[in-house]
Scaffold this motif. Sequence first.
Motif, PDB file in Angstrom:
ATOM      1  N   PRO A 109       0.814  -1.222   0.000  1.00 44.63           N
ATOM      2  CA  PRO A 109       0.000   0.000   0.000  1.00 44.63           C
ATOM      3  C   PRO A 109       0.846   1.271   0.000  1.00 44.63           C
ATOM      4  O   PRO A 109       0.490   2.263  -0.635  1.00 44.63           O
ATOM      5  CB  PRO A 109      -0.823  -0.129   1.282  1.00 44.63           C
ATOM      6  CG  PRO A 109      -0.928  -1.602   1.524  1.00 44.63           C
ATOM      7  CD  PRO A 109       0.403  -2.155   1.074  1.00 44.63           C
ATOM      8  N   THR A 110       1.979   1.246   0.727  1.00 48.69           N
ATOM      9  CA  THR A 110       2.866   2.410   0.731  1.00 48.69           C
ATOM     10  C   THR A 110       3.389   2.694  -0.663  1.00 48.69           C
ATOM     11  O   THR A 110       3.395   3.845  -1.121  1.00 48.69           O
ATOM     12  CB  THR A 110       4.043   2.184   1.694  1.00 48.69           C
ATOM     13  OG1 THR A 110       3.551   2.062   3.025  1.00 48.69           O
ATOM     14  CG2 THR A 110       5.021   3.342   1.637  1.00 48.69           C
ATOM     15  N   ASN A 111       3.869   1.658  -1.338  1.00 48.14           N
ATOM     16  CA  ASN A 111       4.390   1.842  -2.693  1.00 48.14           C
ATOM     17  C   ASN A 111       3.321   2.396  -3.631  1.00 48.14           C
ATOM     18  O   ASN A 111       3.580   3.305  -4.438  1.00 48.14           O
ATOM     19  CB  ASN A 111       4.900   0.516  -3.240  1.00 48.14           C
ATOM     20  CG  ASN A 111       6.079  -0.033  -2.476  1.00 48.14           C
ATOM     21  OD1 ASN A 111       6.843   0.707  -1.862  1.00 48.14           O
ATOM     22  ND2 ASN A 111       6.236  -1.352  -2.499  1.00 48.14           N
ATOM     23  N   ARG A 165     -14.038   7.444  -2.432  1.00 47.48           N
ATOM     24  CA  ARG A 165     -14.774   6.189  -2.236  1.00 47.48           C
ATOM     25  C   ARG A 165     -13.895   5.130  -1.574  1.00 47.48           C
ATOM     26  O   ARG A 165     -14.399   4.254  -0.854  1.00 47.48           O
ATOM     27  CB  ARG A 165     -15.308   5.688  -3.586  1.00 47.48           C
ATOM     28  CG  ARG A 165     -16.585   6.393  -4.023  1.00 47.48           C
ATOM     29  CD  ARG A 165     -17.237   5.710  -5.206  1.00 47.48           C
ATOM     30  NE  ARG A 165     -16.512   5.916  -6.435  1.00 47.48           N
ATOM     31  CZ  ARG A 165     -16.655   6.978  -7.233  1.00 47.48           C
ATOM     32  NH1 ARG A 165     -17.495   7.958  -6.885  1.00 47.48           N
ATOM     33  NH2 ARG A 165     -15.969   7.082  -8.353  1.00 47.48           N
ATOM     34  N   ILE A 166     -12.597   5.210  -1.795  1.00 47.27           N
ATOM     35  CA  ILE A 166     -11.662   4.286  -1.130  1.00 47.27           C
ATOM     36  C   ILE A 166     -11.311   4.807   0.262  1.00 47.27           C
ATOM     37  O   ILE A 166     -11.385   4.088   1.261  1.00 47.27           O
ATOM     38  CB  ILE A 166     -10.386   4.117  -1.974  1.00 47.27           C
ATOM     39  CG1 ILE A 166     -10.727   3.526  -3.339  1.00 47.27           C
ATOM     40  CG2 ILE A 166      -9.366   3.242  -1.248  1.00 47.27           C
ATOM     41  CD1 ILE A 166      -9.593   3.570  -4.350  1.00 47.27           C
ATOM     42  N   LEU A 167     -10.971   6.096   0.327  1.00 42.18           N
ATOM     43  CA  LEU A 167     -10.526   6.681   1.586  1.00 42.18           C
ATOM     44  C   LEU A 167     -11.608   6.676   2.655  1.00 42.18           C
ATOM     45  O   LEU A 167     -11.335   6.413   3.842  1.00 42.18           O
ATOM     46  CB  LEU A 167     -10.043   8.108   1.337  1.00 42.18           C
ATOM     47  CG  LEU A 167      -9.530   8.896   2.553  1.00 42.18           C
ATOM     48  CD1 LEU A 167      -8.315   8.217   3.163  1.00 42.18           C
ATOM     49  CD2 LEU A 167      -9.192  10.324   2.142  1.00 42.18           C
ATOM     50  N   LEU A 221      -0.901   5.019   2.273  1.00 39.14           N
ATOM     51  CA  LEU A 221      -1.880   4.945   1.190  1.00 39.14           C
ATOM     52  C   LEU A 221      -2.970   5.997   1.392  1.00 39.14           C
ATOM     53  O   LEU A 221      -3.350   6.706   0.445  1.00 39.14           O
ATOM     54  CB  LEU A 221      -2.493   3.551   1.131  1.00 39.14           C
ATOM     55  CG  LEU A 221      -3.621   3.360   0.112  1.00 39.14           C
ATOM     56  CD1 LEU A 221      -3.155   3.671  -1.303  1.00 39.14           C
ATOM     57  CD2 LEU A 221      -4.186   1.940   0.184  1.00 39.14           C
ATOM     58  N   ALA A 222      -3.474   6.106   2.616  1.00 35.52           N
ATOM     59  CA  ALA A 222      -4.512   7.106   2.890  1.00 35.52           C
ATOM     60  C   ALA A 222      -3.987   8.517   2.663  1.00 35.52           C
ATOM     61  O   ALA A 222      -4.714   9.396   2.166  1.00 35.52           O
ATOM     62  CB  ALA A 222      -5.019   6.944   4.320  1.00 35.52           C
TER      63      ALA A 222
END
Length: 516
Positions: A74-76, A175-177, A155-156
């Motif tokens: 997720p970081t990448n 929508r993801i956050l 990621l957030a």
Amino acid sequence: MRRILAPVVALGLVLAGGGSAAAAAPDTKGADRTLTAYAKDTWRSMVAMTDPRTGLVADNVSGDLKTDSTYTSPTNIGGYMWSAVVARELGFISRKEARDRISQTLDTLARMDHHEQSGMYFNWYDPRDASVVRVWPEDGSTIYPFLSSVDNGWLAAALRVVKGAVPELRGKADRILSKMNFGFYYNPAATTPFGASGLIAGGFWDAEPPPPPQCSVQRDGTWFTCNHYDITVTEPRIATYLGIGAGQIPAEAYYNTMRTLPATCDWNWHEMQPVGFDTTYEGVPVYEGAYEYRGIRFVPSWGGDMFEALMPDLFVPEERWAPNSWGRNHKATVAGQIEHGLHDAGYGYWGFSPASNPSGGYAVWGVDAMGMDTNGYPSDVEQSRYDAGFGDCRPAGAEPDYGDGVVTPHAAFLALPYAKGPVVDNLRGLKANFDAYGPGGFYDAVAVGSGTVAKRYLSLDQAMIMGALGNELANDLIRKSFVDKRFEQRIRPLIGQETFNIPADQHLPQLGGAGA
């Protein structure tokens, strides 16, 4: 004894690794042109690592930009998105290309397997098809899918940057956050030695995790790590900021973490005996402890590296919102890293943070004296240790004899807001005196004594470079895109009330430089 291991040569009027502020007039435009060229090459590595079918960036790529890893995090993924925003702003790609790239990544994220209840993503995915990695591709070992609070924090953070910088994609990103609940990690029962309770866990498994020695605690059908993040100057504070900013974690959680461990002999195993005072913020008892290294007072991280101390600062303008705490500490951290590399260890270069090992694999690098872990992150291949003792509780150890120092370029880029001249000089020296620069910008790490170079690129480290350059060259682009009114209202007054045990007028000559 201090050994000067690296070739330090004059570059015009500037010495590689550090110059005198009086040596030459500042050349801001020249420095910015140099930094822009670095950014353009760094972006090339991000493009090379990104799968055109999914829009997911690989974890790393070889120095010739030809061989990708088959896993990502997720970081990448987040780092690729904020890097695309920077590339657009600096003119390397068009607005349409940036939008298309980020949109593809968001579409892939939306269909990837993740933890539905919390909205969080697993630690490892295959960038070729976005599947969860369950067998480690490098050795065939079994992977128990894990959901890290820190990885999901980055990621957030990237999703917030997209919302602020690419209005056309605000809906997709939100929508993801909006499903990501950092309160899921928060454990109100987790305590510190100072009596504060309420910390975020390192992460969780959504199925039974591997057997001991891995420690886990089952809560509501989920297995959480036993460890909780309880140190202030570490990268998990980005997850705490996000949770408080979204109203998912109580504000006092910020003060539940420790500035240092206690100063009593019962805790004499950590790096040195801190000096400080007791106070209270938000009803939480806080020990404002600090370390001192070569005359520099600072609040330490765990490992003494730049990543822990300064990566959250790419997104949250900590030094402006909290001038009496982070505003003092970030400068002191950078000064300590420069002091270590140039004067204490005598490497001729500086910038220490977890990165590739020039001999192969990955390793943690830092300034041991600036981290709480006694056996913490070394700055050299020989893993020389600093031991200041612990007052009357533990005698000091032998003076370290530093060897083959490992400098990580991304660590220097993180220091740009606080020492632009020394950063530019340091990077110029690395590029001129070592085979440290390739088609994707600076290679990941350089052992400056032997000249051994880790000739590969890590997407996390490249993304930190892009974020730092986006802020430096594009008027705080990443920070302004990340911060919205509600976040500022909740975080700025919270962190702004604190004063670290660092003198307001602390003299830091290390922060001068010809390129400043």
